[in-house]
Design a protein around this motif. Structure first.
Motif, PDB file in Angstrom:
ATOM      1  N   LEU A  96       0.833  -1.219   0.088  1.00 24.81           N
ATOM      2  CA  LEU A  96      -0.030  -0.006   0.164  1.00 24.81           C
ATOM      3  C   LEU A  96       0.979   1.286   0.007  1.00 24.81           C
ATOM      4  O   LEU A  96       0.425   2.170  -0.833  1.00 24.81           O
ATOM      5  CB  LEU A  96      -1.009  -0.114   1.205  1.00 24.81           C
ATOM      6  CG  LEU A  96      -1.897   0.991   1.382  1.00 24.81           C
ATOM      7  CD1 LEU A  96      -2.944   1.256   0.142  1.00 24.81           C
ATOM      8  CD2 LEU A  96      -2.654   1.160   2.589  1.00 24.81           C
ATOM      9  N   SER A  97       1.947   1.339   0.641  1.00 29.44           N
ATOM     10  CA  SER A  97       2.775   2.346   1.004  1.00 29.44           C
ATOM     11  C   SER A  97       3.558   2.781  -0.568  1.00 29.44           C
ATOM     12  O   SER A  97       3.839   3.581  -0.937  1.00 29.44           O
ATOM     13  CB  SER A  97       3.933   2.163   1.901  1.00 29.44           C
ATOM     14  OG  SER A  97       3.256   1.846   3.157  1.00 29.44           O
ATOM     15  N   VAL A  98       3.759   1.701  -1.004  1.00 27.02           N
ATOM     16  CA  VAL A  98       4.605   1.684  -2.583  1.00 27.02           C
ATOM     17  C   VAL A  98       3.700   2.461  -3.537  1.00 27.02           C
ATOM     18  O   VAL A  98       3.912   3.107  -4.231  1.00 27.02           O
ATOM     19  CB  VAL A  98       4.965   0.246  -3.095  1.00 27.02           C
ATOM     20  CG1 VAL A  98       5.461   0.344  -4.512  1.00 27.02           C
ATOM     21  CG2 VAL A  98       6.130   0.011  -2.191  1.00 27.02           C
ATOM     22  N   VAL A  99       2.337   1.722  -3.471  1.00 30.77           N
ATOM     23  CA  VAL A  99       1.356   2.490  -4.311  1.00 30.77           C
ATOM     24  C   VAL A  99       1.011   3.867  -4.261  1.00 30.77           C
ATOM     25  O   VAL A  99       1.001   4.836  -5.208  1.00 30.77           O
ATOM     26  CB  VAL A  99      -0.100   1.820  -4.125  1.00 30.77           C
ATOM     27  CG1 VAL A  99      -1.335   2.523  -4.980  1.00 30.77           C
ATOM     28  CG2 VAL A  99       0.066   0.295  -4.547  1.00 30.77           C
ATOM     29  N   ILE A 100       1.154   4.423  -2.871  1.00 36.87           N
ATOM     30  CA  ILE A 100       1.031   5.716  -2.397  1.00 36.87           C
ATOM     31  C   ILE A 100       2.182   6.564  -2.706  1.00 36.87           C
ATOM     32  O   ILE A 100       2.387   7.653  -3.341  1.00 36.87           O
ATOM     33  CB  ILE A 100       0.381   5.999  -1.041  1.00 36.87           C
ATOM     34  CG1 ILE A 100      -0.948   5.308  -1.064  1.00 36.87           C
ATOM     35  CG2 ILE A 100       0.415   7.421  -0.966  1.00 36.87           C
ATOM     36  CD1 ILE A 100      -1.525   5.347   0.426  1.00 36.87           C
ATOM     37  N   GLY A 101       3.375   5.987  -2.082  1.00 40.60           N
ATOM     38  CA  GLY A 101       4.660   6.706  -1.887  1.00 40.60           C
ATOM     39  C   GLY A 101       5.641   7.000  -3.309  1.00 40.60           C
ATOM     40  O   GLY A 101       5.976   7.996  -3.357  1.00 40.60           O
ATOM     41  N   LEU A 102       5.504   6.067  -4.033  1.00 37.56           N
ATOM     42  CA  LEU A 102       6.481   6.099  -5.258  1.00 37.56           C
ATOM     43  C   LEU A 102       5.902   7.290  -6.106  1.00 37.56           C
ATOM     44  O   LEU A 102       6.529   8.120  -6.467  1.00 37.56           O
ATOM     45  CB  LEU A 102       6.151   4.940  -6.135  1.00 37.56           C
ATOM     46  CG  LEU A 102       7.056   3.821  -5.355  1.00 37.56           C
ATOM     47  CD1 LEU A 102       7.069   2.510  -6.504  1.00 37.56           C
ATOM     48  CD2 LEU A 102       8.570   4.173  -5.403  1.00 37.56           C
ATOM     49  N   PRO A 103       4.430   7.320  -6.437  1.00 44.35           N
ATOM     50  CA  PRO A 103       4.322   8.606  -7.343  1.00 44.35           C
ATOM     51  C   PRO A 103       4.089   9.850  -6.535  1.00 44.35           C
ATOM     52  O   PRO A 103       4.541  10.883  -7.134  1.00 44.35           O
ATOM     53  CB  PRO A 103       2.879   8.054  -7.877  1.00 44.35           C
ATOM     54  CG  PRO A 103       2.278   7.155  -6.839  1.00 44.35           C
ATOM     55  CD  PRO A 103       3.332   6.316  -6.581  1.00 44.35           C
ATOM     56  N   LEU A 104       3.932   9.746  -5.411  1.00 46.21           N
ATOM     57  CA  LEU A 104       3.921  10.893  -4.204  1.00 46.21           C
ATOM     58  C   LEU A 104       5.267  11.641  -4.432  1.00 46.21           C
ATOM     59  O   LEU A 104       5.613  12.780  -4.590  1.00 46.21           O
ATOM     60  CB  LEU A 104       3.297  10.856  -2.948  1.00 46.21           C
ATOM     61  CG  LEU A 104       3.467  11.720  -2.076  1.00 46.21           C
ATOM     62  CD1 LEU A 104       2.605  12.886  -2.526  1.00 46.21           C
ATOM     63  CD2 LEU A 104       3.138  11.476  -0.427  1.00 46.21           C
ATOM     64  N   GLY A 105       6.326  10.685  -4.152  1.00 46.46           N
ATOM     65  CA  GLY A 105       7.725  11.244  -4.152  1.00 46.46           C
ATOM     66  C   GLY A 105       8.172  11.668  -5.379  1.00 46.46           C
ATOM     67  O   GLY A 105       9.078  12.684  -5.520  1.00 46.46           O
TER      68      GLY A 105
END
Length: 234
Positions: free
Chosen positions: A39-48
Protein backbone atom coordinates in the motif's frame (compact mmCIF):
# COMPACT_ATOMS: atom_id res chain seq x y z
CA UNK A 1 24.73 -15.19 29.18
CA UNK A 2 22.38 -18.01 30.15
CA UNK A 3 19.44 -16.04 28.70
CA UNK A 4 21.26 -15.59 25.38
CA UNK A 5 22.14 -19.27 25.18
CA UNK A 6 18.55 -20.17 26.04
CA UNK A 7 17.32 -17.75 23.36
CA UNK A 8 19.35 -19.42 20.64
CA UNK A 9 18.22 -22.83 21.84
CA UNK A 10 14.58 -21.68 21.91
CA UNK A 11 14.80 -20.16 18.43
CA UNK A 12 16.36 -23.32 17.03
CA UNK A 13 13.74 -25.44 18.75
CA UNK A 14 10.91 -23.29 17.39
CA UNK A 15 12.25 -23.46 13.84
CA UNK A 16 12.95 -27.18 13.85
CA UNK A 17 9.62 -28.08 15.45
CA UNK A 18 7.57 -26.13 12.85
CA UNK A 19 5.36 -25.08 15.73
CA UNK A 20 1.83 -24.37 14.45
CA UNK A 21 1.43 -21.34 16.68
CA UNK A 22 4.74 -19.88 15.54
CA UNK A 23 3.86 -20.44 11.88
CA UNK A 24 0.51 -18.71 12.41
CA UNK A 25 2.20 -15.71 14.05
CA UNK A 26 4.89 -15.49 11.37
CA UNK A 27 2.32 -15.77 8.57
CA UNK A 28 0.21 -12.97 10.04
CA UNK A 29 3.30 -10.81 10.58
CA UNK A 30 4.36 -11.22 6.96
CA UNK A 31 0.80 -10.69 5.71
CA UNK A 32 0.39 -7.43 7.64
CA UNK A 33 3.87 -6.07 6.89
CA UNK A 34 3.87 -6.92 3.17
CA UNK A 35 0.34 -5.55 2.73
CA UNK A 36 1.36 -2.31 4.42
CA UNK A 37 4.49 -2.03 2.27
CA UNK A 38 2.49 -2.72 -0.93
CA UNK A 39 0.00 0.00 0.00
CA UNK A 40 2.85 2.37 0.82
CA UNK A 41 4.54 1.69 -2.53
CA UNK A 42 1.32 2.45 -4.42
CA UNK A 43 1.03 5.81 -2.60
CA UNK A 44 4.67 6.67 -1.92
CA UNK A 45 6.30 6.13 -5.31
CA UNK A 46 4.10 8.52 -7.34
CA UNK A 47 3.93 10.97 -4.42
CA UNK A 48 7.71 11.12 -4.09
CA UNK A 49 8.23 11.39 -7.84
CA UNK A 50 5.65 14.16 -8.16
CA UNK A 51 7.26 16.05 -5.31
CA UNK A 52 10.63 15.79 -7.06
CA UNK A 53 9.40 17.09 -10.43
CA UNK A 54 6.62 19.60 -9.74
CA UNK A 55 7.28 23.05 -8.33
CA UNK A 56 4.57 24.78 -6.28
CA UNK A 57 4.37 27.28 -3.43
CA UNK A 58 5.43 25.71 -0.14
CA UNK A 59 7.16 22.78 -1.84
CA UNK A 60 10.31 23.07 0.27
CA UNK A 61 8.24 23.14 3.42
CA UNK A 62 6.36 20.05 2.29
CA UNK A 63 9.67 18.26 1.64
CA UNK A 64 10.87 19.09 5.15
CA UNK A 65 7.52 17.92 6.56
CA UNK A 66 7.70 14.67 4.60
CA UNK A 67 11.26 14.00 5.77
CA UNK A 68 10.18 14.67 9.36
CA UNK A 69 7.36 12.14 9.01
CA UNK A 70 9.96 9.39 8.50
CA UNK A 71 10.48 9.57 12.26
CA UNK A 72 6.80 9.38 13.20
CA UNK A 73 6.38 7.92 16.72
CA UNK A 74 4.51 4.59 16.29
CA UNK A 75 2.48 5.03 19.47
CA UNK A 76 1.17 8.39 18.21
CA UNK A 77 0.19 6.84 14.87
CA UNK A 78 -1.46 3.96 16.72
CA UNK A 79 -3.40 6.38 18.90
CA UNK A 80 -4.60 8.43 15.90
CA UNK A 81 -5.69 5.31 13.99
CA UNK A 82 -7.37 4.01 17.15
CA UNK A 83 -9.37 7.23 17.50
CA UNK A 84 -10.36 7.11 13.82
CA UNK A 85 -11.50 3.49 13.97
CA UNK A 86 -13.06 3.47 17.44
CA UNK A 87 -16.85 3.28 17.72
CA UNK A 88 -17.09 7.02 18.30
CA UNK A 89 -14.58 7.82 15.53
CA UNK A 90 -15.40 8.87 11.96
CA UNK A 91 -14.48 5.43 10.59
CA UNK A 92 -15.93 3.40 13.45
CA UNK A 93 -18.78 2.10 11.29
CA UNK A 94 -16.27 0.04 9.31
CA UNK A 95 -15.58 -2.15 12.35
CA UNK A 96 -11.86 -2.46 11.59
CA UNK A 97 -10.46 -1.87 15.07
CA UNK A 98 -8.59 -4.90 16.49
CA UNK A 99 -8.34 -6.53 13.07
CA UNK A 100 -5.34 -7.10 10.76
CA UNK A 101 -6.73 -4.38 8.45
CA UNK A 102 -6.28 -1.78 11.19
CA UNK A 103 -2.70 -2.97 11.69
CA UNK A 104 -2.04 -2.65 7.96
CA UNK A 105 -3.40 0.91 8.01
CA UNK A 106 -1.19 1.90 10.96
CA UNK A 107 1.93 0.39 9.41
CA UNK A 108 1.18 1.97 6.02
CA UNK A 109 1.01 5.41 7.66
CA UNK A 110 4.46 4.80 9.15
CA UNK A 111 6.04 3.38 5.98
CA UNK A 112 4.61 5.70 3.29
CA UNK A 113 6.70 8.76 4.30
CA UNK A 114 9.88 6.63 4.15
CA UNK A 115 9.12 5.35 0.65
CA UNK A 116 7.99 8.77 -0.60
CA UNK A 117 10.96 10.69 0.83
CA UNK A 118 13.57 8.25 -0.52
CA UNK A 119 11.78 8.15 -3.89
CA UNK A 120 11.77 11.95 -4.06
CA UNK A 121 15.54 12.09 -3.62
CA UNK A 122 16.23 9.34 -6.17
CA UNK A 123 13.92 10.82 -8.82
CA UNK A 124 15.21 14.36 -8.20
CA UNK A 125 18.76 13.19 -8.89
CA UNK A 126 17.65 11.43 -12.09
CA UNK A 127 15.69 14.50 -13.20
CA UNK A 128 18.85 16.62 -12.98
CA UNK A 129 20.62 14.11 -15.21
CA UNK A 130 17.89 13.44 -17.77
CA UNK A 131 15.64 16.53 -17.74
CA UNK A 132 17.07 18.12 -20.89
CA UNK A 133 16.90 14.86 -22.83
CA UNK A 134 13.34 14.12 -21.74
CA UNK A 135 12.19 17.66 -22.46
CA UNK A 136 13.76 17.50 -25.93
CA UNK A 137 11.57 14.46 -26.54
CA UNK A 138 8.52 16.46 -25.51
CA UNK A 139 8.02 14.83 -22.13
CA UNK A 140 6.35 16.95 -19.46
CA UNK A 141 7.19 16.43 -15.76
CA UNK A 142 4.03 14.35 -15.38
CA UNK A 143 4.90 12.32 -18.46
CA UNK A 144 8.46 11.78 -17.24
CA UNK A 145 7.38 10.20 -13.93
CA UNK A 146 6.79 6.65 -15.26
CA UNK A 147 10.09 6.68 -17.19
CA UNK A 148 12.10 7.93 -14.21
CA UNK A 149 10.48 5.46 -11.80
CA UNK A 150 11.23 2.64 -14.24
CA UNK A 151 14.84 3.78 -14.65
CA UNK A 152 15.26 3.97 -10.87
CA UNK A 153 13.54 0.66 -10.17
CA UNK A 154 16.66 -1.08 -8.87
CA UNK A 155 17.61 1.83 -6.60
CA UNK A 156 14.05 2.09 -5.32
CA UNK A 157 14.25 -1.49 -4.08
CA UNK A 158 16.31 -0.08 -1.21
CA UNK A 159 13.48 2.33 -0.35
CA UNK A 160 10.99 -0.53 -0.34
CA UNK A 161 13.26 -2.64 1.88
CA UNK A 162 13.66 0.27 4.27
CA UNK A 163 9.89 0.45 4.47
CA UNK A 164 9.62 -3.27 5.07
CA UNK A 165 12.19 -3.04 7.86
CA UNK A 166 10.14 -0.33 9.55
CA UNK A 167 6.90 -2.31 9.16
CA UNK A 168 8.20 -5.68 10.31
CA UNK A 169 9.88 -4.23 13.42
CA UNK A 170 6.93 -2.08 14.46
CA UNK A 171 5.18 -2.92 17.73
CA UNK A 172 3.67 0.18 19.35
CA UNK A 173 1.07 1.07 16.73
CA UNK A 174 -0.02 -2.50 15.95
CA UNK A 175 -0.36 -3.22 19.67
CA UNK A 176 -2.76 -0.28 20.08
CA UNK A 177 -4.95 -0.91 17.03
CA UNK A 178 -4.60 -4.71 16.92
CA UNK A 179 -4.83 -5.55 20.58
CA UNK A 180 -2.48 -8.55 20.40
CA UNK A 181 -5.40 -11.02 20.26
CA UNK A 182 -4.32 -14.65 20.07
CA UNK A 183 -5.14 -16.29 16.70
CA UNK A 184 -6.44 -12.94 15.39
CA UNK A 185 -3.93 -10.06 15.61
CA UNK A 186 -0.88 -11.49 17.35
CA UNK A 187 2.30 -10.80 15.35
CA UNK A 188 5.95 -11.51 16.03
CA UNK A 189 6.62 -8.14 17.64
CA UNK A 190 3.50 -8.13 19.83
CA UNK A 191 4.23 -11.74 20.86
CA UNK A 192 7.74 -10.66 21.91
CA UNK A 193 6.29 -7.80 23.97
CA UNK A 194 3.85 -10.23 25.60
CA UNK A 195 6.56 -12.73 26.51
CA UNK A 196 8.71 -9.94 28.00
CA UNK A 197 5.77 -8.81 30.15
CA UNK A 198 5.34 -12.41 31.30
CA UNK A 199 9.03 -12.65 32.18
CA UNK A 200 9.80 -15.38 29.64
CA UNK A 201 12.90 -13.65 28.27
CA UNK A 202 14.29 -16.77 26.62
CA UNK A 203 11.18 -17.23 24.47
CA UNK A 204 11.04 -13.48 23.75
CA UNK A 205 14.66 -13.50 22.60
CA UNK A 206 14.02 -16.68 20.63
CA UNK A 207 11.12 -15.02 18.81
CA UNK A 208 13.32 -11.98 18.21
CA UNK A 209 16.01 -14.13 16.63
CA UNK A 210 13.41 -15.76 14.40
CA UNK A 211 12.14 -12.31 13.34
CA UNK A 212 15.66 -11.09 12.55
CA UNK A 213 16.35 -14.29 10.61
CA UNK A 214 13.21 -13.80 8.51
CA UNK A 215 14.09 -10.17 7.81
CA UNK A 216 17.63 -11.18 6.84
CA UNK A 217 16.32 -13.94 4.55
CA UNK A 218 13.91 -11.55 2.77
CA UNK A 219 16.62 -8.92 2.32
CA UNK A 220 19.10 -11.51 1.04
CA UNK A 221 16.56 -12.92 -1.43
CA UNK A 222 15.68 -9.42 -2.65
CA UNK A 223 19.35 -8.52 -3.04
CA UNK A 224 20.00 -11.69 -5.04
CA UNK A 225 17.03 -11.03 -7.33
CA UNK A 226 18.15 -7.41 -7.74
CA UNK A 227 21.69 -8.45 -8.66
CA UNK A 228 20.46 -10.97 -11.24
CA UNK A 229 18.01 -8.45 -12.71
CA UNK A 230 20.69 -5.77 -12.97
CA UNK A 231 23.02 -8.24 -14.67
CA UNK A 232 20.29 -9.28 -17.09
CA UNK A 233 19.33 -5.69 -17.98
CA UNK A 234 22.85 -4.25 -18.02
Amino acid sequence: MNDISAAFATALQLLLAFDDKLIEIVALSMQVSLSAVALSVVIGLPLGAALALFKFPGRNGFVVFLNALMGLPPVVVGLVVYLLLSRSGPLGVLGLLFTPAAMVAAQAILVTPIVAALTRQVVADLWVEYSEQLRSLGASPAGAIPALLYDARFTLVTAVLAGFGRASAEVGAVMIVGGNIDHVTRTMTTAIALEVSKGDLALALGLGIVLISLSLAINAATYAVKQRAEAAWA
